[in-house]
Scaffold this motif. Structure first.
Motif, PDB file in Angstrom:
ATOM      1  N   LEU A  16      -9.280 -20.299 -38.599  1.00 21.30           N
ATOM      2  CA  LEU A  16     -10.576 -20.689 -39.137  1.00 21.30           C
ATOM      3  C   LEU A  16     -11.348 -21.588 -38.170  1.00 21.30           C
ATOM      4  O   LEU A  16     -12.567 -21.463 -38.041  1.00 21.30           O
ATOM      5  N   ALA A  17     -10.652 -22.462 -37.475  1.00 17.85           N
ATOM      6  CA  ALA A  17     -11.318 -23.334 -36.496  1.00 17.85           C
ATOM      7  C   ALA A  17     -11.874 -22.516 -35.331  1.00 17.85           C
ATOM      8  O   ALA A  17     -13.011 -22.744 -34.889  1.00 17.85           O
ATOM      9  N   VAL A  18     -11.109 -21.561 -34.840  1.00 22.09           N
ATOM     10  CA  VAL A  18     -11.577 -20.715 -33.740  1.00 22.09           C
ATOM     11  C   VAL A  18     -12.765 -19.873 -34.195  1.00 22.09           C
ATOM     12  O   VAL A  18     -13.766 -19.739 -33.475  1.00 22.09           O
ATOM     13  N   HIS A  69     -29.666 -27.224 -35.409  1.00 24.68           N
ATOM     14  CA  HIS A  69     -28.521 -27.347 -36.316  1.00 24.68           C
ATOM     15  C   HIS A  69     -27.873 -25.978 -36.480  1.00 24.68           C
ATOM     16  O   HIS A  69     -28.562 -24.982 -36.680  1.00 24.68           O
ATOM     17  N   ILE A  70     -26.562 -25.951 -36.371  1.00 25.07           N
ATOM     18  CA  ILE A  70     -25.777 -24.745 -36.664  1.00 25.07           C
ATOM     19  C   ILE A  70     -24.546 -25.197 -37.428  1.00 25.07           C
ATOM     20  O   ILE A  70     -23.819 -26.084 -36.969  1.00 25.07           O
ATOM     21  N   LYS A  71     -24.316 -24.588 -38.572  1.00 23.22           N
ATOM     22  CA  LYS A  71     -23.119 -24.898 -39.353  1.00 23.22           C
ATOM     23  C   LYS A  71     -22.477 -23.581 -39.775  1.00 23.22           C
ATOM     24  O   LYS A  71     -23.163 -22.655 -40.217  1.00 23.22           O
ATOM     25  N   VAL A  72     -21.166 -23.500 -39.615  1.00 22.57           N
ATOM     26  CA  VAL A  72     -20.411 -22.322 -40.034  1.00 22.57           C
ATOM     27  C   VAL A  72     -19.234 -22.809 -40.865  1.00 22.57           C
ATOM     28  O   VAL A  72     -18.422 -23.597 -40.383  1.00 22.57           O
ATOM     29  N   GLU A  73     -19.179 -22.363 -42.112  1.00 17.27           N
ATOM     30  CA  GLU A  73     -18.088 -22.745 -43.014  1.00 17.27           C
ATOM     31  C   GLU A  73     -17.289 -21.502 -43.377  1.00 17.27           C
ATOM     32  O   GLU A  73     -17.861 -20.472 -43.726  1.00 17.27           O
ATOM     33  N   LEU A  74     -15.969 -21.614 -43.289  1.00 16.86           N
ATOM     34  CA  LEU A  74     -15.076 -20.529 -43.679  1.00 16.86           C
ATOM     35  C   LEU A  74     -14.235 -21.015 -44.846  1.00 16.86           C
ATOM     36  O   LEU A  74     -13.515 -22.009 -44.717  1.00 16.86           O
ATOM     37  N   THR A  75     -14.335 -20.329 -45.975  1.00 14.75           N
ATOM     38  CA  THR A  75     -13.661 -20.746 -47.192  1.00 14.75           C
ATOM     39  C   THR A  75     -12.692 -19.660 -47.661  1.00 14.75           C
ATOM     40  O   THR A  75     -13.132 -18.569 -48.059  1.00 14.75           O
ATOM     41  N   PRO A  76     -11.398 -19.923 -47.634  1.00 17.15           N
ATOM     42  CA  PRO A  76     -10.453 -18.944 -48.168  1.00 17.15           C
ATOM     43  C   PRO A  76     -10.668 -18.762 -49.675  1.00 17.15           C
ATOM     44  O   PRO A  76     -10.889 -19.741 -50.396  1.00 17.15           O
ATOM     45  N   GLU A  77     -10.630 -17.525 -50.124  1.00 19.24           N
ATOM     46  CA  GLU A  77     -10.737 -17.195 -51.548  1.00 19.24           C
ATOM     47  C   GLU A  77      -9.499 -16.388 -51.936  1.00 19.24           C
ATOM     48  O   GLU A  77      -9.537 -15.149 -51.971  1.00 19.24           O
ATOM     49  N   PRO A  78      -8.394 -17.083 -52.246  1.00 21.50           N
ATOM     50  CA  PRO A  78      -7.129 -16.397 -52.528  1.00 21.50           C
ATOM     51  C   PRO A  78      -7.187 -15.412 -53.699  1.00 21.50           C
ATOM     52  O   PRO A  78      -6.479 -14.402 -53.677  1.00 21.50           O
ATOM     53  N   ARG A  94      -9.555 -12.926 -49.485  1.00 25.28           N
ATOM     54  CA  ARG A  94     -10.590 -12.870 -48.466  1.00 25.28           C
ATOM     55  C   ARG A  94     -11.006 -14.273 -48.031  1.00 25.28           C
ATOM     56  O   ARG A  94     -10.630 -15.274 -48.645  1.00 25.28           O
ATOM     57  N   VAL A  95     -11.787 -14.285 -46.960  1.00 27.69           N
ATOM     58  CA  VAL A  95     -12.411 -15.513 -46.477  1.00 27.69           C
ATOM     59  C   VAL A  95     -13.916 -15.302 -46.581  1.00 27.69           C
ATOM     60  O   VAL A  95     -14.438 -14.283 -46.112  1.00 27.69           O
ATOM     61  N   ARG A  96     -14.584 -16.250 -47.204  1.00 27.30           N
ATOM     62  CA  ARG A  96     -16.045 -16.226 -47.267  1.00 27.30           C
ATOM     63  C   ARG A  96     -16.571 -17.078 -46.119  1.00 27.30           C
ATOM     64  O   ARG A  96     -16.089 -18.180 -45.877  1.00 27.30           O
ATOM     65  N   ILE A  97     -17.536 -16.529 -45.416  1.00 27.70           N
ATOM     66  CA  ILE A  97     -18.131 -17.224 -44.287  1.00 27.70           C
ATOM     67  C   ILE A  97     -19.596 -17.466 -44.612  1.00 27.70           C
ATOM     68  O   ILE A  97     -20.308 -16.533 -44.996  1.00 27.70           O
ATOM     69  N   GLU A  98     -20.028 -18.718 -44.485  1.00 25.09           N
ATOM     70  CA  GLU A  98     -21.441 -19.032 -44.667  1.00 25.09           C
ATOM     71  C   GLU A  98     -21.933 -19.799 -43.447  1.00 25.09           C
ATOM     72  O   GLU A  98     -21.279 -20.727 -42.983  1.00 25.09           O
ATOM     73  N   VAL A 117     -20.007 -12.850 -36.275  1.00 25.03           N
ATOM     74  CA  VAL A 117     -19.042 -13.095 -35.195  1.00 25.03           C
ATOM     75  C   VAL A 117     -17.865 -13.938 -35.693  1.00 25.03           C
ATOM     76  O   VAL A 117     -16.733 -13.739 -35.250  1.00 25.03           O
ATOM     77  N   ALA A 118     -18.105 -14.831 -36.623  1.00 25.03           N
ATOM     78  CA  ALA A 118     -16.985 -15.571 -37.220  1.00 25.03           C
ATOM     79  C   ALA A 118     -16.035 -14.596 -37.913  1.00 25.03           C
ATOM     80  O   ALA A 118     -14.810 -14.684 -37.758  1.00 25.03           O
ATOM     81  N   ALA A 119     -16.593 -13.636 -38.654  1.00 29.36           N
ATOM     82  CA  ALA A 119     -15.753 -12.626 -39.314  1.00 29.36           C
ATOM     83  C   ALA A 119     -15.022 -11.765 -38.289  1.00 29.36           C
ATOM     84  O   ALA A 119     -13.824 -11.471 -38.430  1.00 29.36           O
ATOM     85  N   LEU A 120     -15.712 -11.359 -37.232  1.00 28.21           N
ATOM     86  CA  LEU A 120     -15.074 -10.563 -36.183  1.00 28.21           C
ATOM     87  C   LEU A 120     -13.940 -11.335 -35.509  1.00 28.21           C
ATOM     88  O   LEU A 120     -12.915 -10.753 -35.134  1.00 28.21           O
TER      89      LEU A 120
END
Length: 164
Positions: free
Chosen positions: A55-57, A83-92, A96-100, A121-124
């Motif tokens: 998730l950090a990468v 400003h750029i913010k990318v959040e990755l949230t696991p949804e067990p 899946r992982v939700r990326i915003e 690109v975060a999803a990729l």
């Protein structure tokens, strides 16, 4: 529907001239989802992946993608993002992982493409880091959630069209 702005009178693609537009505060948020096997998600969330913190990468990759959007999409303007913010949230519950992502600037053109590039690109990157253990991952639901600023005003995606 309005005329396509990236086509001239002869139908040729061109970069839109935004020089006469006012600088305004602009922001866009986008999302994407990557669905995977439960074991793959557990590997990510438990920190057991041999490649490190997935998730950090992916977060850093999303930030880089927003900054490089004009290099990837031919008719995008190079932007001075503030400003750029990318959040990755696991949804067990959904495996899946939700990326915003959220991108912001004061400028003459919008930041929707930068926000979409960041989420995509975060999803990729999640896919790339996990493909050795799960080739059946699916990236889906990539879309603009909200945008504000500029002549076209404020847009919020319909809630009913969200991926569930």
């Amino acid at each position: 529907m309005s005329q396509l702005t990236h086509l001239d009178d002869q139908g040729h693609a061109h970069m839109v001239d935004v020089g006469a537009k006012d600088n305004t505060q602009r922001e866009a948020r986008a999302e994407a989802y990557i669905t995977m096997a439960a074991a793959t998600l557990a590997l990510i969330t438990d920190g057991g992946h041999k490649k490190g913190d997935v998730l950090a990468v992916a977060r850093i990759a999303g930030i880089q993608a927003a900054k490089k959007c004009a290099d990837l999409i031919p008719l995008c303007h190079p932007l001075l993002l503030t400003h750029i913010k990318v959040e990755l949230t696991p949804e067990p519950l959904h495996n899946r992982v939700r990326i915003e992502s959220c991108c912001r600037l004061s400028g003459q053109t919008g930041v929707e493409m930068e926000a979409l590039a960041a989420a995509s690109v975060a999803a990729l990157t999640v896919y790339d880091m996990c493909k050795a253990v799960d080739k059946n991952m699916v990236i889906e639901g990539t879309r603009v959630l909200e945008k504000s600023g500029g002549k076209s005003g404020h847009y919020v995606a319909e809630l009913g069209s969200r991926t569930t």
